[in-house]
Enzyme design. Structure first.
Site, PDB file in Angstrom:
ATOM      1  N   TRP A 149      87.176  12.383  -9.939  1.00  0.00           N
ATOM      2  CA  TRP A 149      88.079  11.258 -10.201  1.00  0.00           C
ATOM      3  C   TRP A 149      88.432  11.126 -11.670  1.00  0.00           C
ATOM      4  O   TRP A 149      89.569  10.777 -12.009  1.00  0.00           O
ATOM      5  CB  TRP A 149      87.518   9.958  -9.632  1.00  0.00           C
ATOM      6  CG  TRP A 149      87.543   9.980  -8.138  1.00  0.00           C
ATOM      7  CD1 TRP A 149      86.457  10.020  -7.302  1.00  0.00           C
ATOM      8  CD2 TRP A 149      88.700  10.019  -7.282  1.00  0.00           C
ATOM      9  NE1 TRP A 149      86.877  10.074  -5.991  1.00  0.00           N
ATOM     10  CE2 TRP A 149      88.243  10.067  -5.953  1.00  0.00           C
ATOM     11  CE3 TRP A 149      90.075  10.008  -7.519  1.00  0.00           C
ATOM     12  CZ2 TRP A 149      89.113  10.113  -4.857  1.00  0.00           C
ATOM     13  CZ3 TRP A 149      90.954  10.055  -6.432  1.00  0.00           C
ATOM     14  CH2 TRP A 149      90.460  10.096  -5.122  1.00  0.00           C
ATOM     15  N   ASP A 174      86.717   3.034 -14.502  1.00  0.00           N
ATOM     16  CA  ASP A 174      87.038   3.091 -13.069  1.00  0.00           C
ATOM     17  C   ASP A 174      85.753   2.788 -12.307  1.00  0.00           C
ATOM     18  O   ASP A 174      84.834   3.594 -12.267  1.00  0.00           O
ATOM     19  CB  ASP A 174      87.564   4.493 -12.729  1.00  0.00           C
ATOM     20  CG  ASP A 174      87.855   4.668 -11.236  1.00  0.00           C
ATOM     21  OD1 ASP A 174      87.590   3.738 -10.453  1.00  0.00           O
ATOM     22  OD2 ASP A 174      88.349   5.761 -10.865  1.00  0.00           O
ATOM     23  N   LYS A 186      86.622   0.978  -1.190  1.00  0.00           N
ATOM     24  CA  LYS A 186      85.316   1.621  -1.209  1.00  0.00           C
ATOM     25  C   LYS A 186      84.230   0.581  -0.928  1.00  0.00           C
ATOM     26  O   LYS A 186      83.513   0.666   0.035  1.00  0.00           O
ATOM     27  CB  LYS A 186      85.063   2.300  -2.558  1.00  0.00           C
ATOM     28  CG  LYS A 186      86.156   3.273  -2.991  1.00  0.00           C
ATOM     29  CD  LYS A 186      86.184   4.537  -2.149  1.00  0.00           C
ATOM     30  CE  LYS A 186      87.471   5.330  -2.284  1.00  0.00           C
ATOM     31  NZ  LYS A 186      87.722   5.951  -3.563  1.00  0.00           N
TER      32      LYS A 186
HETATM   33  C1  LIG Z   1      88.814   6.642  -4.179  1.00  0.00           C
HETATM   34  C2  LIG Z   1      88.800   6.634  -5.651  1.00  0.00           C
HETATM   35  C3  LIG Z   1      89.995   6.644  -6.388  1.00  0.00           C
HETATM   36  C4  LIG Z   1      91.379   6.701  -5.744  1.00  0.00           C
HETATM   37  O1  LIG Z   1      91.591   5.587  -4.980  1.00  0.00           O
HETATM   38  P1  LIG Z   1      92.968   5.340  -4.181  1.00  0.00           P
HETATM   39  O2  LIG Z   1      92.902   3.891  -3.881  1.00  0.00           O
HETATM   40  O3  LIG Z   1      92.912   6.209  -2.974  1.00  0.00           O
HETATM   41  O4  LIG Z   1      94.083   5.689  -5.075  1.00  0.00           O
HETATM   42  C5  LIG Z   1      89.898   6.608  -7.759  1.00  0.00           C
HETATM   43  N1  LIG Z   1      88.703   6.565  -8.388  1.00  0.00           N
HETATM   44  C6  LIG Z   1      87.541   6.562  -7.706  1.00  0.00           C
HETATM   45  C7  LIG Z   1      86.257   6.520  -8.446  1.00  0.00           C
HETATM   46  C8  LIG Z   1      87.557   6.602  -6.322  1.00  0.00           C
HETATM   47  O5  LIG Z   1      86.397   6.589  -5.641  1.00  0.00           O
END
Ligand SMILES: *Cc1c(COP(=O)(O)O)cnc(C)c1O
Length: 362
Positions: A103, A173, A197
């Site tokens: 990511w 993030d 998530k």
């Molecule tokens: C799933 C995820 C993303 C991307 O998320 P989307 O909502 O599908 O764009 C970005 N960063 C992390 C750490 C993730 O787990």
């Protein structure tokens, strides 16, 4: 088991707290006397305004968010933030990124379109199974921010402590660890998390941003939706927001408050992940892929070392009612995502199953 539900170890969209799903069900046809479902409601109605206001307020209380931070609900998932962050925060056109897995790699690739990106540390040399030392990074004086992915969902690594940004703004993030433990918001300039998530349904990201980082002087071609100022000035309702996700997330925020907040959630998460890691450390068939001090509490990748056996275990777990355990292709093997809403019993049951599998196939 009630409702005949499976234990869902998906990395995202992922399992949600059952009491929350039950409440949503109960309010589906007629939300609190409004005569309609939240999905059918005008986002400009007073009843919806209360839903979004409470969601923000509950999140502020849960995370103790200081008053000089804005909370924004934005569509486009976490991926849109890979672009929005450089578009909004790159004043000097320079930023530092730490590369710790899939990511952060994607975020780096996107940021490079907007400016000068310095990858100041990386754990690529060992397929991202640890977090590099970030006590003394080579950060240019004019860097606008330092970016990290605080929990790498695919590689299963997490930061035991934050990097030393030498006074620069920290951007994180937190998608796959959001609300999994207490967070000192003032350590950051910007925190964001895709909610599918660890919180609610897909299609939304929560952005927590320090007010002084919200700028007006963006490139005039910046789409209006991509400016944080647009969202901040309009209470996340410049256009129609993801009303449904905000409603569901609001319920999860209330639920987390009701069980004792993020301190309690962290205790439960440590306790739960320990069940899995204790098993992996004692097993002769399965091995965790991450160096111990960087192990995630949320995403636990593990392998047998034999691709055919991995596939056999995945098939066996699915048949037994444990779903979504197949690992991501970049790590292989299996991955158990054990987010906030996964009960300890789910992990204990999975471990019992894996022990039995090992005894029968070892
Ligand atoms: C799933 C995820 C993303 C991307 O998320 P989307 O909502 O599908 O764009 C970005 N960063 C992390 C750490 C993730 O787990």
């Amino acid at each position: 088991m009630k409702y005949n539900r499976t234990y869902n170890f998906s990395a995202g969209p992922a399992t949600m707290p059952e009491p929350v799903l039950e409440e949503i069900r109960d309010e589906m046809m007629n939300y609190r006397g409004s005569g309609m479902c939240v999905m059918e409601m005008s986002h400009r109605s007073p009843v919806y305004q209360q839903i979004i206001d409470e969601a923000e307020q509950d999140l502020r209380e849960l995370m103790h968010i200081p008053d000089n931070y804005k909370v924004l609900f934005i569509q486009g998932g976490a991926t849109l933030q890979f672009a929005m962050i450089p578009m909004n925060l790159m004043k000097n056109g320079v930023a530092c990124y730490v590369e710790t897995g899939a990511w952060s790699k994607k975020a780096i690739a996107e940021a490079k379109k907007y400016g000068d990106v310095h990858v100041v540390a990386s754990s690529k040399d060992r397929n991202f199974c640890y977090i590099p030392n970030c006590d003394d990074l080579d950060i240019p004086e004019n860097a606008d921010y330092v970016y990290i992915c605080e929990n790498e969902t695919i590689h299963g690594v997490t930061w035991p402590k934050l990097p030393n940004t030498k006074g620069h703004v920290l951007v994180s993030d937190q998608s796959s660890m959001f609300l999994s433990r207490p967070c000192n918001v003032s350590d950051y300039g910007l925190i964001y998390a895709g909610v599918q998530k660890n919180v609610g349904p897909a299609g939304m990201v929560v952005v927590i941003i320090r007010e002084d980082l919200i700028r007006e002087d963006l490139d005039p071609r910046t789409p209006i939706y991509m400016s944080y100022k647009t969202h901040a000035d309009n209470g996340s309702m410049y256009n129609t927001p993801n009303c449904w996700a905000i409603y569901c997330c609001g319920k999860v925020f209330k639920y987390l408050k009701s069980i004792g907040g993020l301190e309690e959630m962290e205790k439960r998460n440590i306790d739960k992940a320990q069940v899995m890691y204790d098993f992996l450390d004692s097993s002769k068939m399965f091995t965790g892929t991450v160096d111990k001090e960087f192990r995630s509490l949320m995403n636990i990748p593990f392998v047998t070392g034999d691709k055919e056996l991995d596939a056999k275990v995945v098939a066996a777990t699915k048949a037994a009612g444990y779903d979504n355990l197949k690992g991501h292709k970049s790590v292989g093997g299996l991955r158990a995502s054990v987010y906030n809403a996964m009960p300890k019993e789910g992990v204990e049951a999975l471990v019992e199953f894996l022990k039995k599998f090992e005894a029968e196939n070892g």
